[in-house]
Write a protein that holds these residues in place. Structure first.
Motif, PDB file in Angstrom:
ATOM      1  N   LEU A 113       1.145  -1.118   0.361  1.00  0.00           N
ATOM      2  CA  LEU A 113      -0.167  -0.317  -0.248  1.00  0.00           C
ATOM      3  C   LEU A 113       1.172   1.126  -0.258  1.00  0.00           C
ATOM      4  CD1 LEU A 113      -2.905  -1.218   2.596  1.00  0.00           C
ATOM      5  CD2 LEU A 113      -3.131  -0.402   0.324  1.00  0.00           C
ATOM      6  N   ALA A 114       1.821   1.116   0.494  1.00  0.00           N
ATOM      7  CA  ALA A 114       3.107   2.024   0.792  1.00  0.00           C
ATOM      8  C   ALA A 114       3.100   2.881  -0.830  1.00  0.00           C
ATOM      9  CB  ALA A 114       4.222   2.391   1.383  1.00  0.00           C
ATOM     10  N   GLY A 115       3.456   1.492  -1.167  1.00  0.00           N
ATOM     11  CA  GLY A 115       4.050   1.863  -2.947  1.00  0.00           C
ATOM     12  C   GLY A 115       3.447   2.365  -3.498  1.00  0.00           C
ATOM     13  N   ALA A 116       1.636   1.534  -3.888  1.00  0.00           N
ATOM     14  CA  ALA A 116       1.032   2.075  -4.234  1.00  0.00           C
ATOM     15  C   ALA A 116       0.320   3.725  -4.190  1.00  0.00           C
ATOM     16  CB  ALA A 116      -0.564   0.762  -4.152  1.00  0.00           C
ATOM     17  N   PHE A 117       0.565   3.983  -3.161  1.00  0.00           N
ATOM     18  CA  PHE A 117       0.443   5.115  -3.206  1.00  0.00           C
ATOM     19  C   PHE A 117       1.593   6.716  -3.128  1.00  0.00           C
ATOM     20  CE2 PHE A 117      -2.884   3.654  -0.274  1.00  0.00           C
ATOM     21  CZ  PHE A 117      -4.505   4.512  -0.790  1.00  0.00           C
ATOM     22  N   ALA A 118       3.201   5.621  -3.520  1.00  0.00           N
ATOM     23  CA  ALA A 118       4.460   6.636  -3.256  1.00  0.00           C
ATOM     24  C   ALA A 118       3.191   7.751  -4.675  1.00  0.00           C
ATOM     25  CB  ALA A 118       5.213   6.133  -3.841  1.00  0.00           C
ATOM     26  N   GLY A 119       3.056   7.680  -5.950  1.00  0.00           N
ATOM     27  CA  GLY A 119       2.616   8.001  -6.812  1.00  0.00           C
ATOM     28  C   GLY A 119       1.985   9.364  -7.074  1.00  0.00           C
ATOM     29  N   PRO A 120       0.852   8.745  -5.947  1.00  0.00           N
ATOM     30  CA  PRO A 120      -0.381   9.784  -5.908  1.00  0.00           C
ATOM     31  C   PRO A 120      -0.006  11.395  -4.983  1.00  0.00           C
ATOM     32  CG  PRO A 120      -1.429   7.807  -6.190  1.00  0.00           C
ATOM     33  CD  PRO A 120       0.383   7.544  -5.907  1.00  0.00           C
ATOM     34  N   LEU A 121       0.950  10.095  -4.277  1.00  0.00           N
ATOM     35  CA  LEU A 121       0.888  11.520  -3.249  1.00  0.00           C
ATOM     36  C   LEU A 121       2.703  12.587  -3.627  1.00  0.00           C
ATOM     37  CD1 LEU A 121       1.667  12.379  -0.283  1.00  0.00           C
ATOM     38  CD2 LEU A 121       4.240  10.520  -0.103  1.00  0.00           C
ATOM     39  N   PHE A 122       2.882  12.113  -4.857  1.00  0.00           N
ATOM     40  CA  PHE A 122       3.952  12.587  -5.745  1.00  0.00           C
ATOM     41  C   PHE A 122       3.075  13.410  -5.454  1.00  0.00           C
ATOM     42  CE2 PHE A 122       7.137  14.460  -9.036  1.00  0.00           C
ATOM     43  CZ  PHE A 122       7.829  14.614  -8.285  1.00  0.00           C
ATOM     44  N   SER A 174       0.846  16.280  -4.112  1.00  0.00           N
ATOM     45  CA  SER A 174       2.251  17.873  -3.684  1.00  0.00           C
ATOM     46  C   SER A 174       2.616  17.941  -4.954  1.00  0.00           C
ATOM     47  CB  SER A 174       3.182  17.129  -3.415  1.00  0.00           C
ATOM     48  OG  SER A 174       4.325  17.597  -2.541  1.00  0.00           O
ATOM     49  N   ALA A 175       2.815  17.800  -5.332  1.00  0.00           N
ATOM     50  CA  ALA A 175       3.123  19.078  -6.824  1.00  0.00           C
ATOM     51  C   ALA A 175       1.870  19.720  -7.335  1.00  0.00           C
ATOM     52  CB  ALA A 175       3.440  18.331  -8.262  1.00  0.00           C
ATOM     53  N   ILE A 176       0.863  18.817  -7.492  1.00  0.00           N
ATOM     54  CA  ILE A 176       0.294  19.785  -8.025  1.00  0.00           C
ATOM     55  C   ILE A 176      -0.472  21.153  -7.086  1.00  0.00           C
ATOM     56  CG2 ILE A 176      -2.464  19.678  -8.338  1.00  0.00           C
ATOM     57  CD1 ILE A 176      -1.898  17.186  -9.750  1.00  0.00           C
ATOM     58  N   VAL A 177      -0.676  20.447  -5.513  1.00  0.00           N
ATOM     59  CA  VAL A 177      -0.868  21.934  -4.976  1.00  0.00           C
ATOM     60  C   VAL A 177       0.743  22.709  -4.626  1.00  0.00           C
ATOM     61  CG1 VAL A 177      -1.248  22.202  -2.628  1.00  0.00           C
ATOM     62  CG2 VAL A 177      -2.452  20.612  -3.328  1.00  0.00           C
ATOM     63  N   GLN A 178       1.138  22.435  -4.688  1.00  0.00           N
ATOM     64  CA  GLN A 178       2.332  23.349  -4.990  1.00  0.00           C
ATOM     65  C   GLN A 178       2.390  24.228  -6.294  1.00  0.00           C
ATOM     66  OE1 GLN A 178       6.182  22.240  -2.782  1.00  0.00           O
ATOM     67  NE2 GLN A 178       4.944  19.847  -3.346  1.00  0.00           N
ATOM     68  N   MET A 179       2.041  23.651  -7.140  1.00  0.00           N
ATOM     69  CA  MET A 179       2.254  24.321  -8.187  1.00  0.00           C
ATOM     70  C   MET A 179       1.492  25.443  -8.934  1.00  0.00           C
ATOM     71  SD  MET A 179       2.952  21.731 -11.362  1.00  0.00           S
ATOM     72  CE  MET A 179       1.733  20.919 -11.185  1.00  0.00           C
ATOM     73  N   LEU A 180       0.080  25.528  -8.236  1.00  0.00           N
ATOM     74  CA  LEU A 180      -1.321  26.664  -7.664  1.00  0.00           C
ATOM     75  C   LEU A 180      -0.895  27.085  -5.867  1.00  0.00           C
ATOM     76  CD1 LEU A 180      -4.505  23.808  -8.164  1.00  0.00           C
ATOM     77  CD2 LEU A 180      -3.136  25.077  -9.687  1.00  0.00           C
ATOM     78  N   THR A 181       0.194  27.012  -5.767  1.00  0.00           N
ATOM     79  CA  THR A 181      -0.205  28.046  -4.518  1.00  0.00           C
ATOM     80  C   THR A 181       1.296  28.783  -4.905  1.00  0.00           C
ATOM     81  OG1 THR A 181       0.761  26.132  -3.122  1.00  0.00           O
ATOM     82  CG2 THR A 181      -1.521  26.671  -3.216  1.00  0.00           C
ATOM     83  N   ARG A 182       2.110  28.522  -5.332  1.00  0.00           N
ATOM     84  CA  ARG A 182       3.459  29.289  -5.396  1.00  0.00           C
ATOM     85  C   ARG A 182       3.728  29.735  -6.150  1.00  0.00           C
ATOM     86  NH1 ARG A 182       8.897  25.297  -3.358  1.00  0.00           N
ATOM     87  NH2 ARG A 182       9.701  27.535  -3.370  1.00  0.00           N
ATOM     88  N   ASP A 233       5.906  27.930 -13.416  1.00  0.00           N
ATOM     89  CA  ASP A 233       5.440  27.974 -14.088  1.00  0.00           C
ATOM     90  C   ASP A 233       5.773  26.413 -15.024  1.00  0.00           C
ATOM     91  OD1 ASP A 233       4.128  27.485 -16.804  1.00  0.00           O
ATOM     92  OD2 ASP A 233       5.113  29.839 -17.079  1.00  0.00           O
ATOM     93  N   LEU A 234       4.904  24.717 -15.155  1.00  0.00           N
ATOM     94  CA  LEU A 234       5.657  24.151 -15.369  1.00  0.00           C
ATOM     95  C   LEU A 234       6.557  24.225 -17.097  1.00  0.00           C
ATOM     96  CD1 LEU A 234       5.870  20.914 -14.671  1.00  0.00           C
ATOM     97  CD2 LEU A 234       3.592  20.533 -15.780  1.00  0.00           C
ATOM     98  N   ILE A 256       8.857  20.961   1.377  1.00  0.00           N
ATOM     99  CA  ILE A 256       7.984  20.138   1.542  1.00  0.00           C
ATOM    100  C   ILE A 256       7.945  19.174   0.009  1.00  0.00           C
ATOM    101  CG2 ILE A 256       5.372  20.483   0.214  1.00  0.00           C
ATOM    102  CD1 ILE A 256       5.043  23.190   1.688  1.00  0.00           C
ATOM    103  N   GLN A 257       8.722  19.716  -1.221  1.00  0.00           N
ATOM    104  CA  GLN A 257       8.904  18.819  -2.643  1.00  0.00           C
ATOM    105  C   GLN A 257      10.083  18.076  -2.246  1.00  0.00           C
ATOM    106  OE1 GLN A 257       7.264  18.720  -4.259  1.00  0.00           O
ATOM    107  NE2 GLN A 257       9.243  16.962  -6.106  1.00  0.00           N
TER     108      GLN A 257
END
Length: 224
Positions: free
Chosen positions: A27-36, A39-47, A51-52, A68-69
């Motif tokens: 489960l930890a392995g399954a959630f690693a990618g979604p977590l990344f 986190s990236a999407i939230v940071q892109m929208l708030t920092r 600009d990607l 955070i990253q």
């Protein structure tokens, strides 16, 4: 990113249900990618200033909120390390039973290193940094780039081995998925769209890890 990745076949004679510890690792392995990417999407929208089209996701590791990253990279690397252990416990027969867990572990260590050794500020990010690329990358930025290359390459090789396994076991959908992932990870980076391409490549890489973990979770027994 969704890959049809059936579980590698294992010998089920004298087996037992997956232990809770093994399920937790997968489960930890399954959630690693979604977590990344969460986190990236939230940071892109708030920092402000990110600009990607110009800045790679790794550049989120810079500035006052860069921690955070950095933490995201480390947690993802730990998640892939858990996946490698879970894979080794479940897939105990067939091609790649030893190589795939090792390669996933190498990738996990690569992402941890990519977090510990951050990218340089550049191209106006974080705010206050001059526009344009860095004239001479710092040593830790070079280590970051090398670690990322190692991490993605290890997953590409793991996908190729999984492809061979799927072909031998006549799992067509899994073979197609593994092949697509391997091609995506080994494709040369196009400089003009490098930051976007690497972000998409990450979707393939982490998608493969997530689907692999899910397929292993569906394995009814652990061979004894």
């Amino acid at each position: 990113m969704t890959v049809n990745h059936s579980a590698p076949r294992t010998t089920h004679s004298e087996g037992r249900a997956l232990p809770r510890s093994t399920r937790s690792l997968l489960l930890a392995g399954a959630f690693a990618g979604p977590l990344f990417y969460l986190s990236a999407i939230v940071q892109m929208l708030t920092r402000p200033g990110f600009d990607l089209r110009i800045h790679p996701l790794s550049q989120l590791s810079t500035g006052d909120l860069g921690w955070i990253q950095i933490l995201t990279f480390v947690l993802v690397g730990l998640g892939l390390s858990c996946l490698s252990i879970g894979h080794r416990r479940v897939a105990t027969s067939g091609p790649g039973r030893a190589a795939i867990p090792v390669l996933v572990a190498i990738s996990g260590l690569g992402f941890i290193a990519a977090g510990v050794f951050p990218q340089d500020p550049a191209n106006g990010f974080p705010l206050g940094v001059a526009d344009g690329p860095v004239a001479e990358p710092t040593w830790h930025a070079l280590v970051h780039m090398a670690a990322a290359i190692v991490a993605f390459t290890a997953l590409a090789v793991a996908a190729i081995i999984a492809l061979v396994r799927a072909i031998r076991e006549r799992r067509v959908a899994a073979a197609v998925g593994d092949g697509i992932v391997a091609i995506a990870l080994l494709a040369p980076v196009i400089p003009d769209i490098a930051s976007i391409q690497v972000a998409i490549t990450g979707l393939f890489a982490f998608g493969w890890c997530t689907m692999t973990a899910i397929s292993l979770l569906k394995s009814p027994t652990v061979p004894r």
